[in-house]
Design a protein around this motif. Structure first.
Motif, PDB file in Angstrom:
ATOM      1  N   PRO A 241       1.083  -1.177   0.122  1.00 35.05           N
ATOM      2  CA  PRO A 241       0.079   0.051   0.145  1.00 35.05           C
ATOM      3  C   PRO A 241       1.178   1.367   0.295  1.00 35.05           C
ATOM      4  O   PRO A 241       2.036   1.108   0.177  1.00 35.05           O
ATOM      5  N   GLY A 242       0.220   2.562  -0.388  1.00 36.09           N
ATOM      6  CA  GLY A 242       1.310   3.731  -0.431  1.00 36.09           C
ATOM      7  C   GLY A 242       1.602   4.297  -1.839  1.00 36.09           C
ATOM      8  O   GLY A 242       2.110   5.685  -1.440  1.00 36.09           O
ATOM      9  N   LYS A 243       1.726   3.660  -2.991  1.00 35.58           N
ATOM     10  CA  LYS A 243       2.480   3.898  -3.540  1.00 35.58           C
ATOM     11  C   LYS A 243       2.175   3.441  -4.969  1.00 35.58           C
ATOM     12  O   LYS A 243       3.291   3.759  -6.087  1.00 35.58           O
ATOM     13  N   GLU A 244       0.666   3.806  -4.879  1.00 31.21           N
ATOM     14  CA  GLU A 244       0.166   2.881  -5.889  1.00 31.21           C
ATOM     15  C   GLU A 244       0.293   3.531  -7.451  1.00 31.21           C
ATOM     16  O   GLU A 244      -0.052   3.559  -8.733  1.00 31.21           O
ATOM     17  N   ASP A 245       0.857   4.883  -7.175  1.00 34.88           N
ATOM     18  CA  ASP A 245       1.069   5.077  -8.430  1.00 34.88           C
ATOM     19  C   ASP A 245       2.109   5.019  -8.794  1.00 34.88           C
ATOM     20  O   ASP A 245       2.224   5.038 -10.437  1.00 34.88           O
ATOM     21  N   ALA A 246       3.136   4.165  -8.711  1.00 34.17           N
ATOM     22  CA  ALA A 246       4.407   3.532  -9.022  1.00 34.17           C
ATOM     23  C   ALA A 246       4.209   1.864  -9.644  1.00 34.17           C
ATOM     24  O   ALA A 246       4.241   1.930 -10.298  1.00 34.17           O
ATOM     25  N   GLU A 247       3.533   1.362  -8.664  1.00 38.30           N
ATOM     26  CA  GLU A 247       2.725   0.213  -9.132  1.00 38.30           C
ATOM     27  C   GLU A 247       2.001  -0.534  -8.036  1.00 38.30           C
ATOM     28  O   GLU A 247       1.835   0.303  -6.414  1.00 38.30           O
ATOM     29  N   THR A 248       0.381  -1.838  -8.045  1.00 39.00           N
ATOM     30  CA  THR A 248       0.335  -2.044  -7.641  1.00 39.00           C
ATOM     31  C   THR A 248       0.766  -3.291  -7.480  1.00 39.00           C
ATOM     32  O   THR A 248       1.034  -4.331  -8.190  1.00 39.00           O
ATOM     33  N   VAL A 249       0.495  -3.851  -6.538  1.00 40.58           N
ATOM     34  CA  VAL A 249       0.033  -5.493  -6.761  1.00 40.58           C
ATOM     35  C   VAL A 249      -0.680  -6.072  -7.471  1.00 40.58           C
ATOM     36  O   VAL A 249       0.428  -7.304  -8.691  1.00 40.58           O
ATOM     37  N   GLU A 250      -1.870  -5.918  -8.105  1.00 39.92           N
ATOM     38  CA  GLU A 250      -2.465  -6.693  -9.418  1.00 39.92           C
ATOM     39  C   GLU A 250      -1.362  -5.804 -10.752  1.00 39.92           C
ATOM     40  O   GLU A 250      -0.738  -7.017 -11.684  1.00 39.92           O
ATOM     41  N   THR A 251      -0.700  -4.641 -10.568  1.00 41.00           N
ATOM     42  CA  THR A 251       0.004  -4.435 -12.298  1.00 41.00           C
ATOM     43  C   THR A 251       1.606  -5.594 -11.834  1.00 41.00           C
ATOM     44  O   THR A 251       1.635  -5.774 -12.730  1.00 41.00           O
ATOM     45  N   GLY A 252       2.076  -5.354 -10.299  1.00 38.20           N
ATOM     46  CA  GLY A 252       3.299  -6.185 -10.495  1.00 38.20           C
ATOM     47  C   GLY A 252       3.171  -7.195 -10.417  1.00 38.20           C
ATOM     48  O   GLY A 252       3.857  -8.219 -11.495  1.00 38.20           O
ATOM     49  N   THR A 253       1.981  -7.941 -10.345  1.00 39.81           N
ATOM     50  CA  THR A 253       2.190  -9.153 -10.352  1.00 39.81           C
ATOM     51  C   THR A 253       1.556  -9.762 -12.009  1.00 39.81           C
ATOM     52  O   THR A 253       2.645 -11.239 -12.715  1.00 39.81           O
ATOM     53  N   ARG A 254       0.957  -9.220 -13.000  1.00 40.68           N
ATOM     54  CA  ARG A 254       1.490  -8.851 -14.302  1.00 40.68           C
ATOM     55  C   ARG A 254       2.223  -9.056 -15.366  1.00 40.68           C
ATOM     56  O   ARG A 254       2.568 -10.111 -16.127  1.00 40.68           O
ATOM     57  N   ALA A 255       2.971  -8.464 -14.724  1.00 41.18           N
ATOM     58  CA  ALA A 255       4.220  -7.690 -15.240  1.00 41.18           C
ATOM     59  C   ALA A 255       5.372  -9.523 -14.428  1.00 41.18           C
ATOM     60  O   ALA A 255       5.772  -9.867 -15.318  1.00 41.18           O
ATOM     61  N   ALA A 256       4.639  -9.792 -13.595  1.00 41.88           N
ATOM     62  CA  ALA A 256       5.742 -10.725 -12.832  1.00 41.88           C
ATOM     63  C   ALA A 256       5.629 -11.775 -14.237  1.00 41.88           C
ATOM     64  O   ALA A 256       6.064 -13.164 -14.490  1.00 41.88           O
ATOM     65  N   ALA A 257       4.060 -12.363 -14.528  1.00 42.70           N
ATOM     66  CA  ALA A 257       3.643 -13.551 -15.001  1.00 42.70           C
ATOM     67  C   ALA A 257       4.046 -12.866 -16.533  1.00 42.70           C
ATOM     68  O   ALA A 257       4.863 -14.377 -17.303  1.00 42.70           O
ATOM     69  N   MET A 258       4.163 -12.094 -16.824  1.00 40.21           N
ATOM     70  CA  MET A 258       4.799 -12.019 -18.449  1.00 40.21           C
ATOM     71  C   MET A 258       6.558 -12.265 -18.045  1.00 40.21           C
ATOM     72  O   MET A 258       6.717 -12.545 -19.101  1.00 40.21           O
ATOM     73  N   GLY A 259       6.777 -11.950 -17.097  1.00 43.87           N
ATOM     74  CA  GLY A 259       8.425 -12.233 -16.753  1.00 43.87           C
ATOM     75  C   GLY A 259       8.727 -13.852 -16.828  1.00 43.87           C
ATOM     76  O   GLY A 259       9.089 -14.743 -16.934  1.00 43.87           O
ATOM     77  N   GLY A 260       7.398 -14.803 -16.662  1.00 47.68           N
ATOM     78  CA  GLY A 260       7.602 -16.259 -16.667  1.00 47.68           C
ATOM     79  C   GLY A 260       7.700 -16.542 -14.732  1.00 47.68           C
ATOM     80  O   GLY A 260       8.049 -17.594 -14.545  1.00 47.68           O
ATOM     81  N   PHE A 261       7.433 -15.215 -14.457  1.00 47.49           N
ATOM     82  CA  PHE A 261       7.546 -15.419 -12.485  1.00 47.49           C
ATOM     83  C   PHE A 261       5.879 -16.078 -12.247  1.00 47.49           C
ATOM     84  O   PHE A 261       4.872 -15.682 -11.839  1.00 47.49           O
TER      85      PHE A 261
END
Length: 453
Positions: free
Chosen positions: A70-90
């Motif tokens: 929480p708190g810095k959603e202008d840079a990343e969120t759990v939703e956007t970060g984990t989408r990026a993770a999936a795209m990276g194969g994580f």
């Protein structure tokens, strides 16, 4: 365009295994049902995917991710970060504690854990802060975080060093009670006050305050001795110098329970990029010398360094596209980690794909105690019966990095305009194909928390 997916059994035909062989792999009921067998369950529809030319790797595991929420959603969120993770194969990431509020209580780590489950793109394991507010003054409630639904086992003040030796000793002693470990951000603060880049002849030429290698190495030396003294587990975050490698090698030779990670950017980039004064290259620890890069590669290849951790650190344009001295430190990395490892380690002949499976999946999963991640044989072959967390990777393609196309919310990639090898074709998370044909598909839907206890 959003791809579609199905939960019917899937036959991965002709996938290249990390050991160089090929096999047909059957995914059914969320697990690896068969390897090297075409005996798909004929009683149900089976989707067949042609995997010729694709390397089958276990889902990647990252011990070092910043999801900002929480708190810095202008840079990343759990939703956007984990989408990026999936795209990276994580299929598993560990979210560092430097959110706002800090993840130093059971309530905050449970919030992050729940957000990860709701997103459904990969497992999210919150990292608990070692000290209250990352201030280095008093221990956070480590036991409460360990007993929470998040079941925290990794604790770190990453971004800040636990510089007080007594506090570090107490933390190492405390986490032994529940099988946890402390991940140290090795940076002696009195040696790095105002530092902007690696301390070298170049820092003098550029007029930027230097960040000496000894600031990292002194903390690592102290902490491996503390870990030995209290017989506890220590993990060193983002190792960046040749001297650090030698200290870690010395500690391992003496049986001290220490593990270490290196970031992709420290395997590829050097301080020479700082000549541009482009703040996208400003990072903590700083980019080092070419000699350090080669020492880190060798250490990863020989096992002195155990894992690759992305240190994915998204920032807003306002905090990165500004004057170097006031710019935030950090780089995005989830979507470019494996391409960098392929270029720095595989294409140089230092590591094969079985080695990649080890340092980016099996070993970080073992360090974190993740029983359902990184389940592969010694040669990287998936274990029959294990959870189907899998990555199908095309090593033959080469792509020019364009941060505007990345799934992460931030654009501070140091590889913009650079050609890197490989791309994610399919990511399976708990048997669900969350990335299909290179685009996001559908997330996995977890059971409600109350049912999952």
């Amino acid at each position: 365009m959003t791809a579609t997916t199905t939960d019917a059994p899937v036959l991965l035909r002709g996938a290249t295994l990390p050991n160089g062989g090929s096999a047909d792999v059957l995914v059914a009921d969320g697990r690896v049902a068969a390897v090297d067998s075409c005996a798909a369950d004929q009683s149900r529809d089976v989707e067949t995917i042609d995997c010729a030319g694709l390397v089958l790797l276990p889902g990647l595991v990252d011990l070092h991710t910043h999801l900002r929420q929480p708190g810095k959603e202008d840079a990343e969120t759990v939703e956007t970060g984990t989408r990026a993770a999936a795209m990276g194969g994580f299929t598993s990431v560990h979210a560092m504690a430097n959110s706002t509020p800090t993840a130093d209580t059971a309530g905050v780590v449970e919030q992050v854990w729940r957000l990860g489950r709701a997103s459904g793109w990969c497992d999210v394991h919150p990292v608990g802060a070692v000290t209250v507010g990352l201030a280095g003054q008093s221990l956070a409630d480590l036991g409460a975080m360990a007993d929470s639904q998040a079941k925290v086992r990794m604790f770190s003040d990453d971004g800040m060093c636990v510089h007080d030796a007594v506090l570090m000793r107490r933390a190492l002693e405390y986490v032994k009670a529940f099988g946890g470990f402390v991940a140290q951000h090795a940076q002696e603060p009195t040696l790095t006050a105002g530092a902007q880049m690696n301390e070298s002849e170049l820092s003098g030429v550029l007029g930027l305050a230097g960040w000496p290698a000894v600031a990292e190495e002194a903390i690592i030396a102290r902490d491996v001795l503390l870990a030995q003294h209290v017989e506890s587990r220590l993990h060193i975050c983002h190792v960046s110098t040749a001297g650090s490698v030698e200290i870690i090698r010395w500690a391992k030779e003496r049986g001290i329970d220490v593990t270490a990670e290196v970031t992709p950017h420290h395997l590829l980039l050097t301080e020479e990029l700082v000549r541009s004064y482009n703040p996208v290259f400003k990072v903590n620890p700083p980019l080092r010398r070419d000699e350090d890069v080669h020492a880190l590669r060798a250490a990863l290849a020989d096992g002195t360094i155990d894992t690759v951790g992305t240190d994915h650190a998204p920032h807003t344009a306002e905090t990165k596209q500004c004057e170097w001295t006031v710019a935030a430190m950090g780089m995005t990395g989830l979507e470019t980690a494996l391409p960098v490892v392929q270029e720095a380690m595989v294409e140089t002949g230092l590591m094969d794909w079985a080695g990649v499976a080890r340092v980016m999946s099996a070993t970080p999963a073992r360090i974190a105690g993740l029983e359902d991640q990184g389940n592969v044989e010694e040669d990287g072959t998936p274990v029959v019966g294990s959870v189907a967390n899998l990555l199908l990777w095309d090593p033959a393609v080469r792509c020019v990095v364009d941060p505007a196309t990345h799934t992460t919310k931030s654009r501070n990639s140091p590889y913009e305009g650079r050609e890197l090898p490989g791309r994610t074709v399919h990511t399976f998370y708990r048997g669900r194909r969350v990335v299909a044909d290179g685009v996001l598909a559908e997330p996995f839907r977890h059971a409600p928390v109350e049912e999952a206890r």
